[in-house]
Design an enzyme around this catalytic site. Structure first.
Site, mmCIF file in Angstrom:
data_model
loop_
_atom_site.group_PDB
_atom_site.id
_atom_site.type_symbol
_atom_site.label_atom_id
_atom_site.label_comp_id
_atom_site.label_asym_id
_atom_site.label_seq_id
_atom_site.Cartn_x
_atom_site.Cartn_y
_atom_site.Cartn_z
ATOM 1 N N GLY A 69 -0.433 -7.282 -5.835
ATOM 2 C CA GLY A 69 0.032 -8.916 -5.487
ATOM 3 C C GLY A 69 -0.225 -9.617 -6.785
ATOM 4 O O GLY A 69 0.508 -10.515 -7.297
ATOM 5 N N ASN A 114 -4.506 -6.010 -6.182
ATOM 6 C CA ASN A 114 -4.084 -5.441 -7.483
ATOM 7 C C ASN A 114 -2.639 -5.720 -7.698
ATOM 8 O O ASN A 114 -2.016 -6.042 -8.653
ATOM 9 C CB ASN A 114 -4.513 -4.007 -7.519
ATOM 10 C CG ASN A 114 -4.264 -3.324 -8.848
ATOM 11 O OD1 ASN A 114 -3.356 -2.316 -8.705
ATOM 12 N ND2 ASN A 114 -4.748 -3.598 -9.742
ATOM 13 N N LYS A 172 5.370 8.242 1.128
ATOM 14 C CA LYS A 172 5.070 9.058 -0.208
ATOM 15 C C LYS A 172 3.540 9.149 -0.339
ATOM 16 O O LYS A 172 2.934 9.914 -0.894
ATOM 17 C CB LYS A 172 5.780 8.282 -1.167
ATOM 18 C CG LYS A 172 5.198 6.668 -1.156
ATOM 19 C CD LYS A 172 4.358 6.192 -2.508
ATOM 20 C CE LYS A 172 4.186 4.795 -2.427
ATOM 21 N NZ LYS A 172 3.247 4.323 -3.429
#
Length: 409
Positions: free
Chosen positions: A38, A36, A238
């Site tokens: 890339g 996705n 994160k």
């Protein structure tokens, strides 16, 4: 088929030049990975390489070959689909890829003579791929990692930057920066305005030449910093905090609670970075790679989405077990892991979660060094995600701890 004949230099000239210190070197870009993110970044890199005078127009994108089912029920190789339809129908459907982005299933062929390697795939696959990449790429190539994760030394258990692991495996004084930021792949591919941070220390003019490969204003604005460690750790951790955001959303606790979680989460990310890496700068956490990436991941990323699904499933199961007078039918850690595996399979279409393995690895590190008391949020997220601790206890982890800490690692 796209013509790959260089317009400025012959290949022999290219191989004699050092792309890290020459503004006249023709850049040959290879994207390693085609999921996705890339595929989304290929839309920017492809268009930029079309217009930049110092870049070869063709951009190879290494694709792990697989069969995909098309609308008419037939199956076709993914690389063939990308190269004929200019669309990654499995991982980025509905988005047109530039015609100069060429899907290549053979890794050595994709990387042959590449001067700029863009790594954008799960880091678990790197060890078996890097020897081939090293042999095939330009001997003075450099890299940019878009991989958001952490590695850990098997002996010391200390965290390792993936960019650093790439450098060591590539050898020959290879340098690897990172591109991190508030970059939800589909939004980037659709051309919605966002920012990103290139962290590198290639020197002049390579830092700026590299930034220009990604920069696509006004829709994709890239700032440069030299703090690779701070940017990369922010991009990895994160995803752990995003698990907590998913728990908050499942409980319908609202914006105030999530804002508190983000604030404490950012402080724990910064604290972890300073504790385990030298040269980290506080201002890095105010860049897109820091605060902005944390915000967007905690509102729209796959880790938040799957964590919400996990928490809702847990809440339903807990109610059922309460009615039955039971708690966990099997070992809580096994039951939690089974839930994560099912959610990942059901919701991610072959993609992988980054937050869950990172949460495990970070917790093991902090526990082994008696540092969990300084990271109550990440500890609580781990306990909920893998030990069966009630979802509602997430609020107990959203607390500050004294700034003074034991840094004797």
């Amino acid at each position: 088929d796209f013509d790959n004949t260089p317009t400025k230099f012959t290949k022999s000239t290219m191989m004699d030049s050092n792309p890290q210190n020459s503004a006249e070197q023709l850049e040959k870009v290879c994207i390693i990975g085609s999921g996705n993110w890339g595929s989304a970044i290929s839309t920017l890199v492809g268009r930029n390489c079309m217009r930049l005078d110092n870049c070869e127009t063709r951009v190879n994108m290494w694709v792990f070959e697989e069969d995909v089912q098309l609308e008419d029920g037939s199956t076709q190789k993914l690389t063939e689909v990308i190269n004929t339809r200019h669309e990654n129908v499995k991982y980025l459907p509905g988005i047109s890829l530039p015609s100069n982005v060429v899907a290549v299933p053979d890794l050595a062929e994709a990387c042959e003579g590449a001067t700029l390697l863009i790594f954008v795939l799960p880091h678990q696959f790197l060890p078996k791929l890097l020897p081939t990449i090293r042999r095939a790429s330009h001997p003075s190539s450099r890299g940019v990692s878009l991989i958001k994760g952490l590695d850990f030394c098997p002996e010391t258990k200390l965290p390792l930057l993936i960019s650093r692991a790439i450098e060591e495996a590539m050898g020959n004084d290879f340098q690897c920066g990172v591109l991190m930021g508030a970059n939800v792949a589909n939004e980037v591919a659709l051309g919605q305005m966002c920012e990103s941070t290139l962290a590198s220390d290639f020197g002049a003019p390579a830092d700026e030449l590299t930034r220009l490969v990604f920069d696509s204003p006004p829709s994709f604005r890239v700032q440069h910093v030299s703090d690779v460690a701070g940017a990369e750790i922010s991009g990895a951790l994160k995803n752990v905090i995003a698990l907590g955001a998913g728990f908050v959303d499942a409980l319908q606790l609202g914006g105030n609670t999530k804002a508190a979680l983000l604030r404490v989460g950012l402080r724990e990310i910064a604290k972890f970075s300073h504790m385990f890496f030298d040269g980290v700068k506080d201002e890095t956490f105010m860049q897109s790679c820091g605060m902005a990436d944390l915000i967007t991941t905690c509102y729209g990323g796959r880790n938040r989405k799957c964590a919400e699904a996990f928490a809702l499933s847990r809440l339903t199961c807990d109610e059922e077990k309460k009615d039955e007078g039971n708690t966990f039918h099997i070992d809580p850690e096994m039951e939690c892991q089974n839930m994560w595996d099912k959610i990942e399979s059901d919701l991610l279409n072959g993609q992988k979660l980054q937050g869950t393995p990172a949460a495990k690895e970070v917790h093991a590190l902090l526990s082994s060094r008696n540092l969990l008391q300084f990271f109550p949020l990440m500890d609580t997220i781990f306990q909920i995600a893998f030990k069966g601790q009630p979802i509602g206890t997430i609020v107990e982890g959203i607390i500050d701890v004294p700034r003074e800490m034991n840094s004797n690692l």
